[in-house]
Design an enzyme around this catalytic site. Sequence first.
Site, PDB file in Angstrom:
ATOM      1  N   GLU A 140       0.851  -1.195   0.000  1.00 11.63           N
ATOM      2  CA  GLU A 140       0.000   0.000   0.000  1.00 11.63           C
ATOM      3  C   GLU A 140       0.885   1.242   0.000  1.00 11.63           C
ATOM      4  OE1 GLU A 140      -3.896   0.727   2.305  1.00 11.63           O
ATOM      5  OE2 GLU A 140      -2.359   1.731   3.496  1.00 11.63           O
ATOM      6  N   ASN A 149      -0.605  14.839   6.454  1.00 10.97           N
ATOM      7  CA  ASN A 149       0.076  13.890   7.320  1.00 10.97           C
ATOM      8  C   ASN A 149      -0.061  14.300   8.792  1.00 10.97           C
ATOM      9  OD1 ASN A 149       1.703  11.519   7.608  1.00 10.97           O
ATOM     10  ND2 ASN A 149       3.437  12.853   8.108  1.00 10.97           N
ATOM     11  N   ALA A 152      -3.589  13.308   9.809  1.00 17.09           N
ATOM     12  CA  ALA A 152      -3.761  11.852   9.921  1.00 17.09           C
ATOM     13  C   ALA A 152      -3.002  11.299  11.132  1.00 17.09           C
ATOM     14  CB  ALA A 152      -3.287  11.170   8.641  1.00 17.09           C
ATOM     15  N   THR A 153      -1.847  11.886  11.419  1.00 18.83           N
ATOM     16  CA  THR A 153      -1.045  11.425  12.553  1.00 18.83           C
ATOM     17  C   THR A 153      -1.754  11.724  13.879  1.00 18.83           C
ATOM     18  OG1 THR A 153       0.953  11.840  11.272  1.00 18.83           O
ATOM     19  CG2 THR A 153       1.235  11.581  13.649  1.00 18.83           C
ATOM     20  N   GLU A 155      -4.994  12.368  14.290  1.00 17.99           N
ATOM     21  CA  GLU A 155      -6.255  11.607  14.358  1.00 17.99           C
ATOM     22  C   GLU A 155      -5.986  10.153  14.722  1.00 17.99           C
ATOM     23  OE1 GLU A 155      -9.828   9.479  12.519  1.00 17.99           O
ATOM     24  OE2 GLU A 155      -7.702   9.210  12.153  1.00 17.99           O
TER      25      GLU A 155
END
Length: 204
Positions: A140, A149, A152-153, A155
């Site tokens: 992936e 990023n 997302a980190t 979260e």
Amino acid sequence: MEIQLWREILNPYELAVKEVMTKFNHLIKEHRDRGLYSPIEQVEGRVKSISSILDKCQKKKIDLEDIEDKISDLAGIRIICQFVEDIDKVVEIIRARKDMEIKQERDYIREMKSSGYRSYHMIIYYTVDTLDGPKKLQMEVQIRTMAMNFWATVEHSLQYKYKREIPDHIKERLLNAADAIIVLDNEMSTVRSEIMDAQISFRI
Ligand code: GTP
Ligand code: MG
């Protein structure tokens, strides 16, 4: 399953992550050596831990013998870009490569996930040479900006903290933060194009 067996399964994935990281890091160097801007800022990679594999098997009702087919992120690569426009360039680079074959692409940038998550995902086939001969496996590849990023980190660590059940009022704030990330990424792109325009008129 015995630890030795896990090692045998995951070994080729470790090699794949190392090889692909080396290749993308080399692309950064090639750009720099030619005095060109690199659309790739940074590369990260990991092999999924055994405990996460077991978690995923339980959650998605996957038999242990099917993990290589059904878990497409045993090997994971993350490509971090400075600007949103860089992501398309990286996608084009990957599409054009002879050593990577695309299985699937998902654009969570144009279509954000309901959590607020944004990234461009590709599942690729990549072949490694092992003691038993060539082995084609899936990986992936997540492509995202530094700002995406960041989101997302944070979260992800909240999901961990709240054992995947983030309270609604925090979910809402994360969605607001995701909107702010879109604004930030756009603003940075505008700044960049203004700098590039200024450089061109300066040269003339
Ligand atoms: P899994 O989510 O991995 O079970 O598989 P899937 O088929 O749903 O794939 P998807 O493309 O949704 O997500 C793959 C990966 O993207 C995840 O393992 C995460 O690394 C990342 N991801 C997806 N959604 C989120 C999200 O809401 N938050 C964060 N932080 N990461 C996400
Ligand atoms: Mg998912």
